[in-house]
Design a protein around this motif. Sequence first.
Motif, PDB file in Angstrom:
ATOM      1  N   LEU A 190      -8.295  65.646 -17.633  1.00 36.07           N
ATOM      2  CA  LEU A 190      -7.864  66.938 -17.081  1.00 36.07           C
ATOM      3  C   LEU A 190      -6.448  67.281 -17.532  1.00 36.07           C
ATOM      4  CD1 LEU A 190      -8.059  69.359 -15.155  1.00 36.07           C
ATOM      5  CD2 LEU A 190      -7.407  67.829 -13.294  1.00 36.07           C
TER       6      LEU A 190
ATOM      7  N   LYS B 238      -9.291  73.730 -13.796  1.00 34.62           N
ATOM      8  CA  LYS B 238      -8.271  73.700 -12.742  1.00 34.62           C
ATOM      9  C   LYS B 238      -8.118  72.319 -12.105  1.00 34.62           C
ATOM     10  CE  LYS B 238      -7.256  78.094 -12.980  1.00 34.62           C
ATOM     11  NZ  LYS B 238      -7.873  78.395 -14.274  1.00 34.62           N
ATOM     12  N   LYS B 239      -6.893  72.082 -11.617  1.00 37.48           N
ATOM     13  CA  LYS B 239      -6.639  70.866 -10.841  1.00 37.48           C
ATOM     14  C   LYS B 239      -6.588  71.259  -9.370  1.00 37.48           C
ATOM     15  CE  LYS B 239      -3.772  67.622 -12.208  1.00 37.48           C
ATOM     16  NZ  LYS B 239      -2.654  66.640 -12.380  1.00 37.48           N
ATOM     17  N   GLY B 240      -7.562  70.792  -8.614  1.00 40.64           N
ATOM     18  CA  GLY B 240      -7.570  71.079  -7.180  1.00 40.64           C
ATOM     19  C   GLY B 240      -7.041  69.885  -6.412  1.00 40.64           C
ATOM     20  N   CYS B 241      -7.900  68.891  -6.248  1.00 37.68           N
ATOM     21  CA  CYS B 241      -7.528  67.724  -5.437  1.00 37.68           C
ATOM     22  C   CYS B 241      -6.961  66.572  -6.266  1.00 37.68           C
ATOM     23  CB  CYS B 241      -8.757  67.237  -4.687  1.00 37.68           C
ATOM     24  SG  CYS B 241     -10.063  66.630  -5.794  1.00 37.68           S
ATOM     25  N   ASP B 242      -7.358  66.491  -7.537  1.00 36.74           N
ATOM     26  CA  ASP B 242      -6.981  65.362  -8.411  1.00 36.74           C
ATOM     27  C   ASP B 242      -7.551  64.039  -7.906  1.00 36.74           C
ATOM     28  OD1 ASP B 242      -5.842  64.825 -10.841  1.00 36.74           O
ATOM     29  OD2 ASP B 242      -3.831  64.434 -10.073  1.00 36.74           O
ATOM     30  N   HIS B 243      -8.584  64.107  -7.076  1.00 41.75           N
ATOM     31  CA  HIS B 243      -9.173  62.893  -6.495  1.00 41.75           C
ATOM     32  C   HIS B 243     -10.701  62.875  -6.593  1.00 41.75           C
ATOM     33  CE1 HIS B 243      -5.241  62.381  -4.549  1.00 41.75           C
ATOM     34  NE2 HIS B 243      -5.600  61.120  -4.447  1.00 41.75           N
ATOM     35  N   GLY B 244     -11.282  63.724  -7.394  1.00 38.95           N
ATOM     36  CA  GLY B 244     -12.741  63.694  -7.520  1.00 38.95           C
ATOM     37  C   GLY B 244     -13.477  64.302  -6.351  1.00 38.95           C
ATOM     38  N   GLN B 245     -12.800  65.131  -5.550  1.00 35.36           N
ATOM     39  CA  GLN B 245     -13.464  65.619  -4.338  1.00 35.36           C
ATOM     40  C   GLN B 245     -13.811  67.105  -4.361  1.00 35.36           C
ATOM     41  OE1 GLN B 245     -10.698  64.394  -1.336  1.00 35.36           O
ATOM     42  NE2 GLN B 245     -11.404  62.273  -1.404  1.00 35.36           N
ATOM     43  N   CYS B 246     -13.195  67.898  -5.248  1.00 32.15           N
ATOM     44  CA  CYS B 246     -13.362  69.354  -5.127  1.00 32.15           C
ATOM     45  C   CYS B 246     -14.181  69.981  -6.251  1.00 32.15           C
ATOM     46  CB  CYS B 246     -12.011  70.033  -5.049  1.00 32.15           C
ATOM     47  SG  CYS B 246     -11.105  70.063  -6.628  1.00 32.15           S
ATOM     48  N   GLY B 247     -14.253  69.348  -7.408  1.00 28.14           N
ATOM     49  CA  GLY B 247     -15.029  69.893  -8.524  1.00 28.14           C
ATOM     50  C   GLY B 247     -14.318  70.944  -9.356  1.00 28.14           C
ATOM     51  N   ALA B 248     -13.073  71.300  -9.001  1.00 25.40           N
ATOM     52  CA  ALA B 248     -12.366  72.344  -9.760  1.00 25.40           C
ATOM     53  C   ALA B 248     -12.171  71.955 -11.222  1.00 25.40           C
ATOM     54  CB  ALA B 248     -11.009  72.634  -9.114  1.00 25.40           C
ATOM     55  N   CYS B 249     -12.144  70.665 -11.490  1.00 26.37           N
ATOM     56  CA  CYS B 249     -11.830  70.166 -12.838  1.00 26.37           C
ATOM     57  C   CYS B 249     -13.077  69.866 -13.666  1.00 26.37           C
ATOM     58  CB  CYS B 249     -11.020  68.881 -12.702  1.00 26.37           C
ATOM     59  SG  CYS B 249     -12.013  67.570 -11.929  1.00 26.37           S
TER      60      CYS B 249
ATOM     61  N   ASN C 196     -16.155  65.084 -13.498  1.00 21.64           N
ATOM     62  CA  ASN C 196     -14.851  65.470 -12.962  1.00 21.64           C
ATOM     63  C   ASN C 196     -13.796  64.951 -13.928  1.00 21.64           C
ATOM     64  OD1 ASN C 196     -15.979  66.588 -10.676  1.00 21.64           O
ATOM     65  ND2 ASN C 196     -15.735  64.747  -9.450  1.00 21.64           N
TER      66      ASN C 196
ATOM     67  N   CYS D 113     -10.702  64.897 -13.731  1.00 28.39           N
ATOM     68  CA  CYS D 113      -9.547  64.214 -13.116  1.00 28.39           C
ATOM     69  C   CYS D 113      -9.816  62.734 -12.912  1.00 28.39           C
ATOM     70  CB  CYS D 113      -9.173  64.861 -11.785  1.00 28.39           C
ATOM     71  SG  CYS D 113     -10.378  64.624 -10.451  1.00 28.39           S
TER      72      CYS D 113
HETATM   73  S1  FES Z   1      -9.390  68.137  -9.327  1.00 34.06           S
HETATM   74 FE1  FES Z   1     -10.716  67.977  -7.607  1.00 34.06          FE
HETATM   75  S2  FES Z   1     -12.430  66.872  -8.390  1.00 34.06           S
HETATM   76 FE2  FES Z   1     -10.988  66.858  -9.985  1.00 34.06          FE
END
Ligand code: FES
Length: 169
Positions: free
Chosen positions: A24, A37-48, A58, A60
Amino acid sequence: MDLTLTINGERRSLTVDDPRVTLLDALRQHLDLTGTKKGCDHGQCGACTVMLNGRRINSCLTLAVMHEGDEITTIEGIGRPGGLSPMQDAFVRHDGFQCGYCTPGQIVSATAMLEEARQGWPSYVSDDLERGGDLSDEEIRERMSGNLCRCSCYPNIVDAIRDTAEAAA
Ligand code: FES
Ligand code: FES
């Protein structure tokens, strides 16, 4: 560390100083592909979400150095203004976004998900694990459950995906 990736059909070279750079961050900060996009940076939101050799991941949660020679598709490779993909067009027609932050990930994920379903991959809610299920609203929701939208556009997103699936059938 020098890397070569194929991104949206083009060979791109980059140098990362630290092997811990995520895919990412490599896309956004080294290659200026900021559609992802970078949302959570933890694999939880799917933005990436991007496609890696045709399958959604994902970005990130994976390191750029792990992808030497791989094919990556980002939202910029799915379509552009004036040349939208059918999924992007359906998101516009169904008003499937509001702030648009999650939208690139939703569209990449939905595009890859239709292909997974077409290939018969089952989901958690599929009755038939050998064949997958028909793309019911329940299947669409389950298969898209890794992509969060804080504006709660989910009904319109499901409508857009159903519309695209039906048009491709
Ligand atoms: S930034 Fe949220 S899953 Fe990757
Ligand atoms: S449109 Fe998805 S987070 Fe706002």
